[in-house]
Motif scaffolding. Structure first.
Motif, PDB file in Angstrom:
ATOM      1  N   ALA A  75       0.836  -1.205   0.000  1.00 43.08           N
ATOM      2  CA  ALA A  75       0.000   0.000   0.000  1.00 43.08           C
ATOM      3  C   ALA A  75       0.870   1.253   0.000  1.00 43.08           C
ATOM      4  O   ALA A  75       1.562   1.498   0.991  1.00 43.08           O
ATOM      5  N   PRO A  76       0.859   1.998  -1.089  1.00 42.39           N
ATOM      6  CA  PRO A  76       0.277   1.657  -2.382  1.00 42.39           C
ATOM      7  C   PRO A  76       1.132   0.587  -3.070  1.00 42.39           C
ATOM      8  O   PRO A  76       2.338   0.516  -2.820  1.00 42.39           O
ATOM      9  N   PRO A  77       0.523  -0.227  -3.928  1.00 42.13           N
ATOM     10  CA  PRO A  77       1.231  -1.350  -4.556  1.00 42.13           C
ATOM     11  C   PRO A  77       2.414  -0.893  -5.411  1.00 42.13           C
ATOM     12  O   PRO A  77       2.248  -0.145  -6.365  1.00 42.13           O
ATOM     13  N   GLU A  78       3.608  -1.342  -5.007  1.00 41.30           N
ATOM     14  CA  GLU A  78       4.807  -0.943  -5.747  1.00 41.30           C
ATOM     15  C   GLU A  78       5.900  -1.991  -5.598  1.00 41.30           C
ATOM     16  O   GLU A  78       6.112  -2.529  -4.515  1.00 41.30           O
ATOM     17  N   LEU A  79       6.587  -2.247  -6.698  1.00 41.94           N
ATOM     18  CA  LEU A  79       7.814  -3.028  -6.677  1.00 41.94           C
ATOM     19  C   LEU A  79       8.900  -2.034  -6.302  1.00 41.94           C
ATOM     20  O   LEU A  79       9.293  -1.193  -7.104  1.00 41.94           O
ATOM     21  N   ASP A  80       9.323  -2.061  -5.034  1.00 38.34           N
ATOM     22  CA  ASP A  80      10.230  -1.036  -4.528  1.00 38.34           C
ATOM     23  C   ASP A  80      11.652  -1.257  -5.004  1.00 38.34           C
ATOM     24  O   ASP A  80      12.323  -0.334  -5.404  1.00 38.34           O
ATOM     25  N   LEU A  81      12.119  -2.462  -4.968  1.00 38.34           N
ATOM     26  CA  LEU A  81      13.469  -2.795  -5.408  1.00 38.34           C
ATOM     27  C   LEU A  81      13.430  -4.120  -6.155  1.00 38.34           C
ATOM     28  O   LEU A  81      12.661  -5.007  -5.809  1.00 38.34           O
ATOM     29  N   LEU A  82      14.270  -4.260  -7.165  1.00 39.86           N
ATOM     30  CA  LEU A  82      14.512  -5.552  -7.801  1.00 39.86           C
ATOM     31  C   LEU A  82      15.936  -5.509  -8.311  1.00 39.86           C
ATOM     32  O   LEU A  82      16.270  -4.637  -9.116  1.00 39.86           O
ATOM     33  N   PHE A  83      16.759  -6.385  -7.781  1.00 40.05           N
ATOM     34  CA  PHE A  83      18.160  -6.443  -8.176  1.00 40.05           C
ATOM     35  C   PHE A  83      18.551  -7.879  -8.456  1.00 40.05           C
ATOM     36  O   PHE A  83      18.118  -8.798  -7.767  1.00 40.05           O
ATOM     37  N   VAL A  84      19.418  -8.049  -9.460  1.00 43.07           N
ATOM     38  CA  VAL A  84      20.051  -9.333  -9.752  1.00 43.07           C
ATOM     39  C   VAL A  84      21.553  -9.059  -9.813  1.00 43.07           C
ATOM     40  O   VAL A  84      21.992  -8.091 -10.453  1.00 43.07           O
ATOM     41  N   ALA A  85      22.346  -9.892  -9.158  1.00 46.61           N
ATOM     42  CA  ALA A  85      23.795  -9.723  -9.151  1.00 46.61           C
ATOM     43  C   ALA A  85      24.331  -9.690 -10.579  1.00 46.61           C
ATOM     44  O   ALA A  85      23.886 -10.462 -11.436  1.00 46.61           O
ATOM     45  N   ASP A  86      25.271  -8.806 -10.835  1.00 45.66           N
ATOM     46  CA  ASP A  86      25.815  -8.614 -12.183  1.00 45.66           C
ATOM     47  C   ASP A  86      26.247  -9.922 -12.830  1.00 45.66           C
ATOM     48  O   ASP A  86      25.948 -10.178 -13.996  1.00 45.66           O
ATOM     49  N   GLU A  87      26.951 -10.771 -12.068  1.00 43.79           N
ATOM     50  CA  GLU A  87      27.537 -11.971 -12.666  1.00 43.79           C
ATOM     51  C   GLU A  87      26.519 -13.052 -13.021  1.00 43.79           C
ATOM     52  O   GLU A  87      26.868 -14.020 -13.701  1.00 43.79           O
TER      53      GLU A  87
END
Length: 134
Positions: free
Chosen positions: A52-64
């Motif tokens: 609330a409110p609906p949000e993808l706050d962070l999304l990370f994938v390691a570089d390698e």
């Protein structure tokens, strides 16, 4: 997160001082992708879903390990979690280098988040994931 190649150079200010620690994890729905093979037990990526409110706050994938489908798996997991929470859409304010990724995983461009100096002195694309009910 701060070691990500996507946040080097001019983008470093966006994550300088940003910390994903126990306080953040306690306040948000955070999920982690952990390596099971040669990466055994190492964090390969993560995301945080705000309800609330609906949000993808962070999304990370390691570089390698980028390009191996981990980001897609995290997005699919996020959509499943959002659906289970009764959400019909989830907003994302994208980092500029990640814009293509969000297009490829089905997010729809909805607008632009204006710069927020000094940490983020550039405009960013806004997206939305539509979450169909099953």
């Amino acid at each position: 997160m701060r070691g990500s190649g996507a946040y080097e150079g001019k983008y470093a200010s966006a994550v300088a001082g940003y910390r994903v620690g126990p306080d953040y994890i306690e306040a948000h729905r955070a999920f982690v992708a952990v390596g099971a093979d040669k990466h055994g037990g190492r964090v390969l990526g993560f995301y945080s879903l705000v309800l609330a409110p609906p949000e993808l706050d962070l999304l990370f994938v390691a570089d390698e390990v980028q390009g191996r489908g981990i980001g897609r798996l995290l997005v699919a997991h996020m959509q499943s979690e959002a659906r289970a929470a009764g959400l019909d859409c989830v907003k994302v304010v994208s980092h500029l280098p990640a814009e293509g990724f969000y297009h490829r995983v089905g997010a729809l461009r909805t607008g632009t988040a204006l710069a927020n100096p000094p940490a983020v002195p550039w405009d960013r694309p806004e997206f939305e994931f539509r979450i169909p009910s099953e």
